[in-house]
Design an enzyme around this catalytic site. Structure first.
Site, PDB file in Angstrom:
ATOM      1  N   ASP A 349       0.829  -1.192   0.000  1.00  0.00           N
ATOM      2  CA  ASP A 349       0.000   0.000   0.000  1.00  0.00           C
ATOM      3  C   ASP A 349       0.871   1.252   0.000  1.00  0.00           C
ATOM      4  O   ASP A 349       1.840   1.346   0.765  1.00  0.00           O
ATOM      5  CB  ASP A 349      -0.902  -0.036   1.241  1.00  0.00           C
ATOM      6  CG  ASP A 349      -1.859   1.125   1.311  1.00  0.00           C
ATOM      7  OD1 ASP A 349      -2.718   1.232   0.427  1.00  0.00           O
ATOM      8  OD2 ASP A 349      -1.745   1.936   2.257  1.00  0.00           O
ATOM      9  N   GLU A 386       1.763  -0.390  -5.061  1.00  0.00           N
ATOM     10  CA  GLU A 386       0.865   0.709  -5.376  1.00  0.00           C
ATOM     11  C   GLU A 386       1.786   1.916  -5.514  1.00  0.00           C
ATOM     12  O   GLU A 386       2.220   2.500  -4.519  1.00  0.00           O
ATOM     13  CB  GLU A 386      -0.163   0.931  -4.263  1.00  0.00           C
ATOM     14  CG  GLU A 386      -1.164   2.019  -4.604  1.00  0.00           C
ATOM     15  CD  GLU A 386      -2.152   2.294  -3.479  1.00  0.00           C
ATOM     16  OE1 GLU A 386      -3.324   2.587  -3.777  1.00  0.00           O
ATOM     17  OE2 GLU A 386      -1.749   2.217  -2.291  1.00  0.00           O
TER      18      GLU A 386
END
Length: 704
Positions: A349, A386
C-alpha cells in the site's frame, strides 16, 4: 564454552538472552525476550495472565543484559507461556522537539509479537479501559502443512481477485455456517466458488492485526457507528487479525489462517497479502502510544525538524522505512509471513513511501526496495507496488523495480474507464492492451510488471462505475470530502438506480465491455470482489468505514445477475485457455515465426488499416497464435474489435489461411446467452469477411 550469568527476580530465574531474533521466542525452560531501542535508558518486561486486568510480574532488564542497542533476557520457570500475555515499559527522555516520546506509564506492544490479544471478537472492545489494551501473546509454531509450499505460478498466468476477508462471507446470504461468516474459515468454504470463477490468486486486503474500533465517527443518516473496516491502520505487523477468525482467541487465528492458505494452495490458488508499511495505527502527535512511539519514536518515524510527524501516508504518520533498523523490521516481517504462513506474494500500500529517505525525499536507489527485490527468502514471492503515495509522489512506470517489482497500473484503469465511456483514446489503448510497453519496456521490464485493473477496493465498484457520475460518500460522516473526485465514470444518463430498461441494458453492456477488455489485455488482470455479480456500494467510492451490507458481498446477486456472472466466468476461462493472451515478453509487431502474420497487428473498420485520428473511437487488433509466449507454444489466433462509438460499425476481418475460420466468442452487443460462449464451443461466424459491431460493444473472435 559459554557461561551465562544468572539473576533472580521474585520466583523467576533470569539469564542473559540472545539478542536475535527480536520478539518473544520459546527456548528450553523459558522464553527469550529481545527488544531494540537506540535511545532508551531502561526497559521492563511486563507479564500478565491471559485476560487478567493487572500484571502478575514486572521484570526489569538488567543493564548487563544490554548488547549494543538491544536488551534481551531469558526468563525461566514461567508458567505455560501459551497462557501469558506480555508487554514492555521503556524509559527514556520525553522531548518531542528532539523526536523522543518515551513514557514509562505506558505498557507497549512488542512489534514482533506473532499473536495479539484484545481484539478477539470483531467489533467488541474487550479492554476499552485496560491499562494494556493490545497484548502480545506467545503461540506454538507447530502446524501440519502436509507438504504444502508456495505455488510459484508464473505471474503472467495469474487472475487476481482482490477481496476483503470479512466482507466476502459476512452477509447472511453467503451460505456459510453462521459462526464462520466473515472469517478465514468462511472464506475457506467459498474456495469452490473461486475455482468455478477461474481465480488462481486471491489478494487479501489487510489481515495484520488492526483495531476496527479506532474510528469514532457515526453515520449521519442512522447514527450507526462507523468502523476502520478496511484495516489500513496496522497495530501488529506479525499477527493475523483475531477478529477474522471463527475463534480468535489464544492463537487459534494463526492456525485458522494457515489452514486457509493450505486449502487454497491445494486448489491451485495463490495468496497475496495487502501490506501497509507506510504508517501505523499510532497516528500523529495526538494519537495513541501503542508500540513504536514508546520504543524509539525517533528511529521508527519520519519526523520534521520540530519533532512532528511527516504525513506522506495521509494517516498521520509515516514509517521511516529506509532507516536501517526499520528496513530490517520490514524484511524480517515479510520473511516471517513467507515462511510461517506460506504466503505467495505481497501488495504494498502506498509503496512510493518505501522509496523516500528519512526526510521524505525520494531516493533514486531506495535501500528497502532493493533489499526486498534481492532477498533470498523472498526470491519467489510476487512483489506488487501501489506506485504512489498521499504526498503527491506518483511513480507508475517509474517505480524502482530491480527486475522484480510489479505495479498496480493506475494508468490502465484510467484509460479503460475513459475509453469505454466514449473518450477518443485509441492511441493510449494500444499501449494499455499490450501491457503498457510505453511505461515499462523502456527499462527492460516484462509484461507482468503491469497489474491491470479497472476497479479496486479504493473507488467505485464496476456496477457503480456505469451508474454514477459523482461519488456519494455522505454516509462516511465527512461531508463527502473523502474519496477521489477523478472517477472517469459515466452513469449512462441517470444518476444511480433506475427502472429504465434501456439505460440498464446499456449499463450491463458497459460492464461487459470492461471485463472483455480486461481479460484480453496483456499483463496481470485483477478483479474486485463482487464485480463479477454486479455488487454496488450505492455510489460510495470510499467505503472504508462501513461494516454493513453496503460493503458486504450480497450473494443473492449471484442469482439476480447470473447472466453477467456467466459472462465474467467465460471470459476468464477464455484467458486461461489461450496462452497468446498471457505473454511475458512484449510484442515486436513482427512475424518472427514466419506465420504470415505479425505477433500483433492493428486494424480499424478496415482490415490492416487502423484509424489513429484524434476523434476515433474504434480499434481492432489480431494476435497470431503461432507467436504465443514468444513462439514457445502454439495457440489459435484471436481478433478483438472495440467500438466505443454510439453508432454501429461494420468491421472488415483479416483473411485467414485456407481451412481456418473465424468463430465468435464474445459479442457484448448481444443479449444473454448469445453474448458469450464457453471456450471451445464458439460457433463459426456466418460472414467471414466482416462483422457488424454494435454501438458501445466489443467483439472477440477466435480462428480455428
Amino acid at each position: 564454552m559459554t557461561v551465562y550469568h544468572s539473576y533472580t527476580h521474585g520466583d523467576f530465574k533470569l539469564l542473559q538472552g540472545q539478542p536475535i531474533p527480536f520478539g518473544a521466542t520459546p527456548v528450553p525452560g523459558g522464553v527469550n525476550f529481545s527488544i531494540y531501542s537506540r535511545h532508551a535508558i531502561a526497559a521492563t518486561l511486563v507479564l500478565f495472565k491471559k485476560d487478567a486486568p493487572e500484571p502478575f510480574a514486572e521484570i526489569p532488564f538488567p543493564s548487563e543484559f544490554r548488547l549494543g542497542n538491544v536488551v534481551s533476557m531469558i526468563v525461566l520457570d514461567l508458567p505455560n507461556y501459551e497462557d501469558l500475555e506480555y508487554g514492555y515499559r521503556v524509559d527514556g527522555p520525553y522531548n518531542p522537539e528532539a523526536g523522543h516520546r518515551f513514557d514509562r506509564t505506558k505498557i507497549l506492544l512488542d512489534p514482533y509479537a506473532t499473536c495479539i490479544g484484545g481484539r478477539d471478537v470483531w467489533g467488541i472492545s474487550l479492554r476499552e479501559d485496560d491499562i494494556y489494551p493490545y497484548r502480545g501473546q506467545i503461540i506454538s509454531k507447530e502446524f501440519d502443512w502436509e507438504g504444502d509450499r508456495p505455488l510459484e505460478i508464473p505471474a503472467e498466468d495469474l487472475i487476481i481477485y482482490e477481496m476483503h476477508v470479512r466482507g466476502f462471507t459476512r452477509h447472511p446470504s453467503s451460505g456459510v455456517n453462521e459462526e464462520y461468516q466473515g472469517t478465514f474459515a468462511g472464506l475457506q468454504e467459498k474456495i469452490p466458488y473461486l475455482k468455478e470463477l477461474g481465480i488462481n490468486c486471491v489478494e487479501l486486503m489487510p489481515i495484520f492485526e488492526f483495531d476496527e474500533l479506532d474510528n469514532t465517527r457515526h453515520n449521519p443518516f442512522n447514527d450507526e457507528r462507523l468502523f476502520n473496516y478496511w484495516g489500513y491502520n496496522t497495530v501488529g505487523f506479525y499477527a493475523p487479525k483475531a477478529g477474522y477468525a471463527a475463534t480468535g482467541k489464544y492463537g487459534n487465528q494463526a492456525n485458522e489462517l494457515k489452514t486457509l492458505v493450505k486449502e487454497l494452495h491445494k486448489n491451485g490458488i495463490e495468496v497475496i497479502l495487502d501490506v501497509v508499511f507506510n504508517h501505523t495505527a499510532e497516528g500523529n502527535e495526538n494519537g495513541p502510544t501503542i508500540s513504536f512511539r514508546g520504543l524509539d519514536n525517533k528511529t521508527y518515524y519520519m519526523l520534521t525538524p520540530e519533532g512532528f510527524y511527516y504525513n506522506f501516508s495521509g494517516c498521520g504518520n509515516t514509517l521511516n522505512c529506509n532507516h536501517p533498523i526499520v528496513r530490517q523490521f520490514v524484511v524480517d516481517c515479510l520473511r516471517f509471513w513467507a515462511s510461517a504462513y506460506h504466503i505467495d506474494g505481497f501488495r504494498f500500500d502506498l509503496a512510493s513511501i518505501l522509496g523516500r529517505d528519512t526526510n521524505g525525499v525520494p531516493l533514486t536507489n531506495p535501500p528497502l526496495l532493493e533489499t526486498l527485490a534481492y532477498d533470498p527468502v523472498l526470491a519467489k514471492c510476487k512483489l506488487i507496488a501501489e506506485a504512489w503515495d498521499a504526498g503527491g509522489l506518483y511513480q507508475v512506470g517509474s517505480f524502482p523495480n530491480y527486475e522484480r517489482w510489479g505495479e498496480w497500473n493506475g494508468k490502465y484503469r484510467d484509460a479503460v474507464r475513459k475509453f469505454i465511456k466514449g473518450d477518443p483514446l485509441v492511441g493510449e489503448m494500444v499501449q494499455r492492451i499490450q501491457g503498457s510497453p510505453d511505461l515499462y519496456a523502456w527499462t527492460e521490464r516484462t509484461v507482468d510488471s503491469s497489474v491491470n485493473f479497472i476497479t479496486a477496493h479504493d473507488g467505485f465498484t464496476l456496477a457503480d462505475l456505469v451508474a454514477y457520475n459523482h461519488k456519494h460518500n455522505e454516509a462516511n460522516g465527512e461531508d463527502s470530502r473523502d474519496g477521489s473526485n477523478d472517477n472517469f465514470s459515466w452513469n449512462c444518463g441517470v444518476e444511480g438506480e433506475t427502472d429504465d430498461p434501456e439505460i440498464n441494458k446499456l449499463r450491463r453492456r458497459q460492464m461487459k465491455n470492461a471485463i472483455a477488455i480486461l481479460t484480453i489485455s496483456q499483463g496481470i488482470p485483477m478483479l474486485l470482489m463482487g464485480d463479477e455479480m454486479g455488487r454496488s456500494q450505492q455510489g460510495n467510492n470510499n467505503a472504508y468505514c462501513h461494516d454493513s451490507e453496503l460493503s458486504w458481498l450480497d450473494w443473492n446477486l449471484l442469482q439476480t445477475n447470473n447472466d453477467f456472472f456467466q459472462f465474467v466466468k467465460n471470459c476468464i476461462a477464455f484467458r486461461h485457455a489461450h496462452p497468446v493472451l498471457r505473454n511475458r515478453e512484449y510484442f515486436t509487431n513482427k512475424d518472427y515465426m514466419e506465420s504470415g502474420y505479425p505477433d500483433i497487428s492493428w486494424h480499424g473498420v478496415y482490415a490492416w488499416k487502423p484509424d489513429w485520428a484524434s476523434y476515433c473511437r474504434t480499434l481492432a487488433f489480431m494476435l497470431c497464435g503461432k507467436h504465443a509466449k514468444g513462439g514457445s507454444v502454439k495457440d489459435d489466433s484471436i481478433y478483438v474489435a472495440m467500438n466505443m462509438h454510439w453508432e454501429s460499425h461494420w468491421f472488415e476481418l483479416p483473411k485467414l489461411p485456407l481451412g481456418i475460420k473465424w468463430h465468435l466468442f464474445v459479442n457484448t452487443g448481444l443479449a444473454f446467452p448469445e453474448d458469450v460462449c464457453q471456450p471451445g464451443t464458439e460457433p463459426i461466424l456466418t460472414q467471414q469477411q466482416g462483422i457488424l459491431v454494435g454501438d458501445r460493444s466489443v467483439v472477440i473472435l477466435v480462428a480455428k
